[in-house]
Design a protein around this motif. Structure first.
Motif, short mmCIF file in Angstrom:
data_model
loop_
_atom_site.label_atom_id
_atom_site.label_comp_id
_atom_site.label_asym_id
_atom_site.label_seq_id
_atom_site.Cartn_x
_atom_site.Cartn_y
_atom_site.Cartn_z
N VAL A 92 0.87 -1.19 0.00
CA VAL A 92 0.00 0.00 0.00
C VAL A 92 0.89 1.22 0.00
O VAL A 92 1.90 1.26 0.71
CB VAL A 92 -0.91 0.02 1.26
CG1 VAL A 92 -1.66 1.34 1.39
CG2 VAL A 92 -1.92 -1.14 1.20
N ARG A 93 0.55 2.21 -0.82
CA ARG A 93 1.30 3.46 -0.80
C ARG A 93 0.38 4.62 -0.44
O ARG A 93 -0.84 4.53 -0.56
CB ARG A 93 2.02 3.71 -2.12
CG ARG A 93 1.15 4.02 -3.32
CD ARG A 93 2.03 4.21 -4.56
NE ARG A 93 1.28 4.29 -5.80
CZ ARG A 93 0.85 5.42 -6.35
NH1 ARG A 93 1.08 6.59 -5.78
NH2 ARG A 93 0.19 5.39 -7.51
N VAL A 94 0.99 5.70 0.00
CA VAL A 94 0.25 6.88 0.44
C VAL A 94 0.22 7.91 -0.67
O VAL A 94 1.26 8.22 -1.26
CB VAL A 94 0.90 7.49 1.70
CG1 VAL A 94 0.16 8.72 2.17
CG2 VAL A 94 0.97 6.44 2.82
N VAL A 95 -0.97 8.45 -0.95
CA VAL A 95 -1.12 9.47 -1.99
C VAL A 95 -1.43 10.81 -1.31
O VAL A 95 -2.43 10.94 -0.61
CB VAL A 95 -2.26 9.11 -2.97
CG1 VAL A 95 -2.40 10.19 -4.04
CG2 VAL A 95 -2.01 7.76 -3.61
N ILE A 96 -0.54 11.78 -1.52
CA ILE A 96 -0.73 13.12 -0.93
C ILE A 96 -1.00 14.11 -2.05
O ILE A 96 -0.28 14.16 -3.04
CB ILE A 96 0.50 13.53 -0.10
CG1 ILE A 96 0.61 12.64 1.14
CG2 ILE A 96 0.42 15.01 0.31
CD1 ILE A 96 1.85 12.85 1.96
N ASP A 97 -2.05 14.89 -1.88
CA ASP A 97 -2.40 15.91 -2.86
C ASP A 97 -1.63 17.20 -2.60
O ASP A 97 -0.86 17.66 -3.44
CB ASP A 97 -3.92 16.17 -2.81
CG ASP A 97 -4.37 17.13 -3.91
OD1 ASP A 97 -3.79 18.22 -4.03
OD2 ASP A 97 -5.32 16.81 -4.64
N LYS A 98 -1.83 17.80 -1.42
CA LYS A 98 -1.17 19.07 -1.10
C LYS A 98 -0.72 19.06 0.35
O LYS A 98 -1.28 18.37 1.20
CB LYS A 98 -2.14 20.24 -1.32
CG LYS A 98 -2.43 20.53 -2.78
CD LYS A 98 -3.23 21.83 -2.94
CE LYS A 98 -3.36 22.23 -4.40
NZ LYS A 98 -4.18 21.30 -5.19
N THR A 99 0.31 19.87 0.61
CA THR A 99 0.85 20.01 1.97
C THR A 99 0.83 21.48 2.35
O THR A 99 1.17 22.35 1.53
CB THR A 99 2.30 19.49 2.03
OG1 THR A 99 2.31 18.14 1.56
CG2 THR A 99 2.84 19.52 3.44
N LYS B 62 -4.61 12.76 -0.05
CA LYS B 62 -4.76 13.44 1.23
C LYS B 62 -4.16 14.84 1.24
O LYS B 62 -3.24 15.16 0.50
CB LYS B 62 -4.07 12.61 2.32
CG LYS B 62 -4.78 11.32 2.64
CD LYS B 62 -6.04 11.52 3.48
CE LYS B 62 -5.66 12.12 4.82
NZ LYS B 62 -6.81 12.33 5.68
N ILE B 63 -4.70 15.67 2.15
CA ILE B 63 -4.16 17.01 2.41
C ILE B 63 -3.47 16.94 3.78
O ILE B 63 -4.08 16.54 4.77
CB ILE B 63 -5.30 18.06 2.44
CG1 ILE B 63 -5.99 18.10 1.08
CG2 ILE B 63 -4.75 19.42 2.83
CD1 ILE B 63 -7.33 18.81 1.10
N VAL B 64 -2.20 17.34 3.81
CA VAL B 64 -1.37 17.16 5.00
C VAL B 64 -0.90 18.51 5.53
O VAL B 64 -0.67 19.44 4.77
CB VAL B 64 -0.18 16.24 4.68
CG1 VAL B 64 0.78 16.13 5.86
CG2 VAL B 64 -0.68 14.84 4.31
N ILE B 65 -0.75 18.57 6.85
CA ILE B 65 -0.20 19.74 7.54
C ILE B 65 1.13 19.34 8.16
O ILE B 65 1.19 18.37 8.93
CB ILE B 65 -1.14 20.22 8.68
CG1 ILE B 65 -2.53 20.54 8.14
CG2 ILE B 65 -0.53 21.42 9.42
CD1 ILE B 65 -2.63 21.72 7.23
N GLU B 66 2.19 20.08 7.85
CA GLU B 66 3.51 19.81 8.45
C GLU B 66 3.82 20.85 9.52
O GLU B 66 3.54 22.04 9.35
CB GLU B 66 4.59 19.85 7.37
CG GLU B 66 4.71 18.57 6.60
CD GLU B 66 5.99 18.54 5.77
OE1 GLU B 66 6.81 17.64 6.03
OE2 GLU B 66 6.16 19.39 4.89
N PHE B 67 4.43 20.39 10.61
CA PHE B 67 4.84 21.30 11.69
C PHE B 67 6.26 21.78 11.44
O PHE B 67 7.09 21.03 10.94
CB PHE B 67 4.75 20.58 13.03
CG PHE B 67 3.35 20.36 13.49
CD1 PHE B 67 2.76 21.18 14.46
CD2 PHE B 67 2.56 19.34 12.95
CE1 PHE B 67 1.45 20.99 14.86
CE2 PHE B 67 1.26 19.14 13.35
CZ PHE B 67 0.70 19.97 14.31
#
Length: 311
Positions: A276-283, A306-311
């Motif tokens: 399984v791999r992870v698909v990220i749309d925007k960060t 997915k939409i991700v938030i980075e700290f």
């Protein structure tokens, strides 16, 4: 610590960055120093007040139900996790969510982060991955050789659902707009239906399982393509109409995610094995502006992955 909270229901301008006290771990909890979190539709639905009868919480509310990072502190009763461990989780559903630099998490909900996954990727997995897992396996009991239709295959939940369905040996159909066909095919879809130009009810029949991530008319029409007597519909958009399901001779289930550390560990293993791999749309960056922008993006309903938030 910095956190982004809401003090009342409303639009994305209700998301406000504040300084609040860092959480202390209770018994059987750890505190995770967040490196990333992610956005899910439940976040802005709750922000708007759509879920206030189901989740009747006091303000302020910290939204967010995905976290990836490093254990900062361990509470009493925790023996299998240590300070410094890289972990991710879908924490319990409380008003103290993950739009914060530190989050307290029940130790039994944690999983290790696979070595081949960044914190950013890990944060995209828990809520969406577990939703797909519980919909397909816990509720629909999808089996090898069965045919499954996944509505919205390019979305955050859909991208996991496609891969999990293929992993157990199902034949997978999905609906997606033309610009996402390449993406869903790369995840293993057998046949893709362009929902803008094709009517899936005219193309499909005798499907064993429909996984609905859209709701409304799509959900209602889905009964037509299911196998009479054995078909199952699972939806993550409201409760299905039982009378409608009975009329078509099928079973229908509404899924409300239960956080589950053991299932998350199984997902982590599949990711570690590159199944399984992870698909990220925007960060976006953590903070008031980043979260408001991320909510706006999620509300369009057109994120690919997915939409991700980075700290």
């Amino acid at each position: 610590m910095k956190a982004v909270i809401i003090n009342e229901y409303g639009g994305k301008d209700q998301l406000k960055e504040v300084e609040i006290e860092k959480p202390k771990p209770k018994k059987n909890q750890v505190v995770v120093k967040a490196e990333a979190t992610s956005i899910n539709p439940i976040d802005w639905k709750l922000r708007e007040g759509y879920l206030k009868e189901m989740l009747d919480w006091e303000f302020p509310i910290i939204l967010g139900w995905d976290v990836a990072g490093v254990i900062e502190e361990v509470g009493d009763g925790v023996s299998n996790w240590q300070v410094g461990d890289r972990v991710f989780a879908r924490p319990a559903t409380t008003r103290f969510g993950t739009y914060a630099e530190y989050t307290a998490v029940d130790a039994n909900l944690l999983s290790f982060i696979p070595d081949n996954l960044t914190a950013k990727e890990a944060a995209a997995v828990p809520l969406a991955g577990l939703t797909a897992w519980q919909s397909l396996f816990t509720n629909a009991k999808l089996k090898k050789g069965e045919k499954v239709l996944i509505h919205g295959g390019a979305g955050g939940v859909g991208t996991f659902a496609i891969q999990l369905a293929k992993h157990v040996g199902a034949y997978v159909y999905t609906t997606a707009s033309a610009h996402n066909h390449e993406l869903v095919k790369s995840l293993g879809v057998d046949e893709v239906i362009d929902y803008k130009n094709e009517d899936f009810t005219q193309v499909l029949s005798e499907v064993d399982v429909v996984f609905d991530t859209i709701g409304g008319e799509v959900q209602s029409s889905s009964y037509q393509v299911l196998k009479k007597g054995a078909g199952r519909l699972v939806t993550i958009v409201g409760q299905p109409d039982e009378e409608e399901a009975t009329r078509y001779g099928v079973k229908a289930y509404g899924v409300w995610l239960e956080p589950d550390g053991s299932q998350l560990k199984e997902l982590a293993s599949l990711i570690e094995e590159s199944q399984v791999r992870v698909v990220i749309d925007k960060t976006f960056s953590f903070g008031e502006k980043g979260l408001r922008d991320a909510h706006a993006e999620s509300e369009t309903g057109h994120a690919s992955g997915k939409i991700v938030i980075e700290f």
